[in-house]
Design an enzyme around this catalytic site. Sequence first.
Site, PDB file in Angstrom:
ATOM      1  N   ASN A  75     -13.320  19.283  15.699  1.00 37.91           N
ATOM      2  CA  ASN A  75     -13.315  18.862  17.052  1.00 37.91           C
ATOM      3  C   ASN A  75     -13.600  19.889  18.239  1.00 37.91           C
ATOM      4  O   ASN A  75     -14.189  19.362  19.125  1.00 37.91           O
ATOM      5  CB  ASN A  75     -11.785  18.309  17.499  1.00 37.91           C
ATOM      6  CG  ASN A  75     -11.449  17.240  16.370  1.00 37.91           C
ATOM      7  OD1 ASN A  75     -12.160  16.883  15.625  1.00 37.91           O
ATOM      8  ND2 ASN A  75     -10.166  16.665  16.180  1.00 37.91           N
TER       9      ASN A  75
ATOM     10  N   ASN B 236      -5.597   1.402  12.208  1.00 39.07           N
ATOM     11  CA  ASN B 236      -6.162   1.988  13.366  1.00 39.07           C
ATOM     12  C   ASN B 236      -7.424   1.164  13.701  1.00 39.07           C
ATOM     13  O   ASN B 236      -7.889   0.343  12.860  1.00 39.07           O
ATOM     14  CB  ASN B 236      -6.770   3.443  12.762  1.00 39.07           C
ATOM     15  CG  ASN B 236      -6.946   4.602  13.953  1.00 39.07           C
ATOM     16  OD1 ASN B 236      -6.468   3.986  15.095  1.00 39.07           O
ATOM     17  ND2 ASN B 236      -7.724   5.506  13.620  1.00 39.07           N
TER      18      ASN B 236
ATOM     19  N   LEU C 237       0.623   6.610   4.850  1.00 40.24           N
ATOM     20  CA  LEU C 237       1.783   6.079   5.939  1.00 40.24           C
ATOM     21  C   LEU C 237       2.607   4.925   5.217  1.00 40.24           C
ATOM     22  O   LEU C 237       3.632   5.017   5.575  1.00 40.24           O
ATOM     23  CB  LEU C 237       0.966   5.310   6.888  1.00 40.24           C
ATOM     24  CG  LEU C 237       0.462   6.152   7.986  1.00 40.24           C
ATOM     25  CD1 LEU C 237      -0.023   5.120   9.196  1.00 40.24           C
ATOM     26  CD2 LEU C 237       1.127   7.508   8.419  1.00 40.24           C
TER      27      LEU C 237
ATOM     28  N   ASN D 220     -14.843  11.386  16.976  1.00 39.43           N
ATOM     29  CA  ASN D 220     -14.959  11.422  15.645  1.00 39.43           C
ATOM     30  C   ASN D 220     -16.569  11.195  15.022  1.00 39.43           C
ATOM     31  O   ASN D 220     -16.810  12.113  14.199  1.00 39.43           O
ATOM     32  CB  ASN D 220     -13.979  10.254  14.837  1.00 39.43           C
ATOM     33  CG  ASN D 220     -12.619  10.384  15.288  1.00 39.43           C
ATOM     34  OD1 ASN D 220     -12.215  11.254  15.919  1.00 39.43           O
ATOM     35  ND2 ASN D 220     -11.771   9.643  14.407  1.00 39.43           N
TER      36      ASN D 220
ATOM     37  N   ARG E 116      -2.154  12.316   1.520  1.00 44.54           N
ATOM     38  CA  ARG E 116      -1.985  12.189   0.134  1.00 44.54           C
ATOM     39  C   ARG E 116      -2.071  13.709  -0.561  1.00 44.54           C
ATOM     40  O   ARG E 116      -3.402  13.906  -0.544  1.00 44.54           O
ATOM     41  CB  ARG E 116      -2.604  11.206  -0.579  1.00 44.54           C
ATOM     42  CG  ARG E 116      -1.833  10.282  -1.060  1.00 44.54           C
ATOM     43  CD  ARG E 116      -2.405   8.917  -1.951  1.00 44.54           C
ATOM     44  NE  ARG E 116      -3.512   8.489  -1.181  1.00 44.54           N
ATOM     45  CZ  ARG E 116      -4.373   7.344  -1.774  1.00 44.54           C
ATOM     46  NH1 ARG E 116      -3.655   7.083  -2.920  1.00 44.54           N
ATOM     47  NH2 ARG E 116      -5.385   7.073  -1.042  1.00 44.54           N
TER      48      ARG E 116
ATOM     49  N   GLY F  75       0.943  -1.056   0.075  1.00 46.90           N
ATOM     50  CA  GLY F  75      -0.020   0.033  -0.169  1.00 46.90           C
ATOM     51  C   GLY F  75       1.050   1.280   0.073  1.00 46.90           C
ATOM     52  O   GLY F  75       1.605   1.430   0.956  1.00 46.90           O
ATOM     53  N   ALA F  76       0.721   1.972  -1.226  1.00 53.76           N
ATOM     54  CA  ALA F  76       1.569   3.072  -1.213  1.00 53.76           C
ATOM     55  C   ALA F  76       0.867   4.550  -0.997  1.00 53.76           C
ATOM     56  O   ALA F  76       0.804   5.429  -1.744  1.00 53.76           O
ATOM     57  CB  ALA F  76       2.488   3.437  -2.797  1.00 53.76           C
TER      58      ALA F  76
ATOM     59  N   LYS G  32      -6.690   4.296  22.169  1.00 55.37           N
ATOM     60  CA  LYS G  32      -7.119   5.289  20.856  1.00 55.37           C
ATOM     61  C   LYS G  32      -8.417   5.031  20.164  1.00 55.37           C
ATOM     62  O   LYS G  32      -9.173   5.858  19.729  1.00 55.37           O
ATOM     63  CB  LYS G  32      -5.824   4.868  19.795  1.00 55.37           C
ATOM     64  CG  LYS G  32      -5.995   5.686  18.605  1.00 55.37           C
ATOM     65  CD  LYS G  32      -4.658   5.821  17.863  1.00 55.37           C
ATOM     66  CE  LYS G  32      -4.490   6.973  17.086  1.00 55.37           C
ATOM     67  NZ  LYS G  32      -4.052   6.388  15.503  1.00 55.37           N
TER      68      LYS G  32
ATOM     69  N   SER H   1     -10.428  12.662  11.609  1.00 54.24           N
ATOM     70  CA  SER H   1     -10.016  11.958  10.063  1.00 54.24           C
ATOM     71  C   SER H   1     -11.399  11.303   9.789  1.00 54.24           C
ATOM     72  O   SER H   1     -11.460  11.391   8.457  1.00 54.24           O
ATOM     73  CB  SER H   1      -9.168  10.717  10.803  1.00 54.24           C
ATOM     74  OG  SER H   1      -9.426   9.860  11.539  1.00 54.24           O
TER      75      SER H   1
HETATM   76  P1  NAD Z   1      -4.310   5.498   2.426  1.00 59.73           P
HETATM   77  O1  NAD Z   1      -5.824   5.365   1.910  1.00 59.73           O
HETATM   78  O2  NAD Z   1      -3.622   6.772   2.163  1.00 59.73           O
HETATM   79  O3  NAD Z   1      -3.291   4.126   1.734  1.00 59.73           O
HETATM   80  C1  NAD Z   1      -3.715   2.955   1.761  1.00 59.73           C
HETATM   81  C2  NAD Z   1      -3.373   2.529   0.374  1.00 59.73           C
HETATM   82  O4  NAD Z   1      -3.370   1.078   0.424  1.00 59.73           O
HETATM   83  C3  NAD Z   1      -3.958   3.090  -0.870  1.00 59.73           C
HETATM   84  O5  NAD Z   1      -2.781   3.588  -1.712  1.00 59.73           O
HETATM   85  C4  NAD Z   1      -4.495   1.767  -1.450  1.00 59.73           C
HETATM   86  O6  NAD Z   1      -4.254   2.012  -2.797  1.00 59.73           O
HETATM   87  C5  NAD Z   1      -3.789   0.708  -0.825  1.00 59.73           C
HETATM   88  N1  NAD Z   1      -4.233  -0.591  -1.012  1.00 59.73           N
HETATM   89  C6  NAD Z   1      -5.487  -0.914  -0.852  1.00 59.73           C
HETATM   90  N2  NAD Z   1      -5.728  -2.435  -1.033  1.00 59.73           N
HETATM   91  C7  NAD Z   1      -4.329  -2.618  -1.529  1.00 59.73           C
HETATM   92  C8  NAD Z   1      -3.937  -3.806  -2.121  1.00 59.73           C
HETATM   93  N3  NAD Z   1      -4.848  -4.975  -2.398  1.00 59.73           N
HETATM   94  N4  NAD Z   1      -2.780  -4.029  -2.554  1.00 59.73           N
HETATM   95  C9  NAD Z   1      -1.928  -2.909  -2.523  1.00 59.73           C
HETATM   96  N5  NAD Z   1      -2.317  -1.871  -2.125  1.00 59.73           N
HETATM   97  C10 NAD Z   1      -3.640  -1.521  -1.546  1.00 59.73           C
HETATM   98  O7  NAD Z   1      -4.406   5.143   4.111  1.00 59.73           O
HETATM   99  P2  NAD Z   1      -3.559   5.700   5.199  1.00 59.73           P
HETATM  100  O8  NAD Z   1      -3.889   7.170   5.497  1.00 59.73           O
HETATM  101  O9  NAD Z   1      -1.860   5.546   5.185  1.00 59.73           O
HETATM  102  O10 NAD Z   1      -3.879   4.743   6.407  1.00 59.73           O
HETATM  103  C11 NAD Z   1      -3.459   3.350   6.470  1.00 59.73           C
HETATM  104  C12 NAD Z   1      -3.816   2.938   8.049  1.00 59.73           C
HETATM  105  O11 NAD Z   1      -3.228   3.842   8.926  1.00 59.73           O
HETATM  106  C13 NAD Z   1      -5.137   3.260   8.378  1.00 59.73           C
HETATM  107  O12 NAD Z   1      -5.818   2.195   9.078  1.00 59.73           O
HETATM  108  C14 NAD Z   1      -5.328   4.536   9.316  1.00 59.73           C
HETATM  109  O13 NAD Z   1      -6.246   4.798  10.095  1.00 59.73           O
HETATM  110  C15 NAD Z   1      -4.086   4.261   9.854  1.00 59.73           C
HETATM  111  N6  NAD Z   1      -3.438   5.763  10.258  1.00 59.73           N
HETATM  112  C16 NAD Z   1      -3.166   6.698   9.339  1.00 59.73           C
HETATM  113  C17 NAD Z   1      -2.687   7.766   9.620  1.00 59.73           C
HETATM  114  C18 NAD Z   1      -2.528   8.891   8.520  1.00 59.73           C
HETATM  115  O14 NAD Z   1      -1.941   9.994   9.109  1.00 59.73           O
HETATM  116  N7  NAD Z   1      -2.645   8.763   7.348  1.00 59.73           N
HETATM  117  C19 NAD Z   1      -2.143   8.081  11.035  1.00 59.73           C
HETATM  118  C20 NAD Z   1      -2.494   7.065  11.881  1.00 59.73           C
HETATM  119  C21 NAD Z   1      -3.122   5.880  11.557  1.00 59.73           C
HETATM  120  O1  KPL Z   2      -7.230  10.508  16.173  1.00 62.11           O
HETATM  121  C1  KPL Z   2      -8.024  11.509  15.964  1.00 62.11           C
HETATM  122  C2  KPL Z   2      -8.738  11.351  14.592  1.00 62.11           C
HETATM  123  O2  KPL Z   2      -8.931  12.466  13.969  1.00 62.11           O
HETATM  124  O3  KPL Z   2      -8.698  10.294  14.066  1.00 62.11           O
HETATM  125  C3  KPL Z   2      -8.592  12.547  16.850  1.00 62.11           C
HETATM  126  C4  KPL Z   2      -9.475  13.541  16.457  1.00 62.11           C
HETATM  127  C5  KPL Z   2      -7.425  13.072  17.554  1.00 62.11           C
HETATM  128  C6  KPL Z   2      -9.057  11.638  18.103  1.00 62.11           C
HETATM  129  O4  KPL Z   2     -10.280  11.138  17.678  1.00 62.11           O
END
Ligand code: NAD
Ligand code: KPL
Length: 305
Positions: free
Chosen positions: A202, A105, A13, A192, A133, A9-10, A184, A252
Amino acid sequence: MSSTWHILGAGSLGTLWACRLARAGKAVRLILRDEQALARYQAAGGLTLEEHGKRHHYAVPADTAQTAGPVHRLLVACKAYDAAPAVAALAPRLAADAELLLLQNGLGSQDEVAEQVPTARCIFVSSTEGAFRQAPFDVRFAGHGHNWLGDPRHPEPPPWLDELSDAGIPAQWSVDILTRLWRKLALNCAINPLTVLHDCANGGLLARLAEVDALCKELALLLQRCGQPAAADDLVGEVQRVILATAANYSSMYQDVHAARRTEVHYLLGHACRAATRHGLALPGLEQLHQRLVDTLQARGLPSV
Ligand code: NAD
Ligand code: KPL
């Protein structure tokens, strides 16, 4: 010899981790969804990470699940609802003793993944880093934070943990990773969904603290019943502090809904409600919140699971 870091997954994160590992000289490979995604990636010429206003490019090699070659270490960086199917598609390439880092998450997706790969080691990650992104394969590092890694089945850390700090990825082993993930999840459940239902940032919840406090009381009961009393400790206080500290931000889930993206509700509030039912615990406020959220998502044409 160190294993290659395969990143499934690109997205936000996945790119954030891949770029930092590549910058530190670690062997990294992206695994993209299909040949079309691979072609788009090759046309983009690599990943871009923007940090402190500076943009850096990383030509991280990429392939798909169908490419030959074993995978020993895999960072699963998909959304919670995509994690298990994505890992299942990769299963033929996974070594029997592969190690998977699960960045999702919420709770529930980790067990779905573990079912697909019963002999692999699944390391759960709770991340407070923030990235989003800006365009395909172009990500902005938006919030510095921390990553806790842990394995509920084996308390000892993996030998490669230092590779993360070498790469500037703030990471720490946690023997109570489930407590962190539950805490969390509870914060997310208290904040949320209400921001979606009341259509507010928020900080808008400061005018609705009675509703927030009532949810926290039910969530604390659930955490106790699930054997997570530490995750229940002063939940209401922390929720209020998070609301204050992030008052100007949109949650989020709010952002997902307003961008017409599928939410991870099934692994957040949905997981909490299923756990309450399993324990025979009546939590009417939480149930009603879930139903209102499901109705709102459906009215917007978004999946409610
Ligand atoms: P995102 O949607 O930006 O990225 C997910 C990627 O996975 C997409 O590029 C999608 O095309 C790819 N994908 C899906 N199925 C696939 C497959 N079969 N093969 C290859 N790639 C595939 O998601 P994200 O924001 O990076 O979040 C990922 C996880 O991390 C989530 O559970 C999110 O809640 C958690 N998270 C994200 C953040 C953040 O700031 N983005 C912070 C904390 C936790
Ligand atoms: O983690 C968060 C989110 O937006 O997903 C916060 C708002 C900080 C807590 O629920």
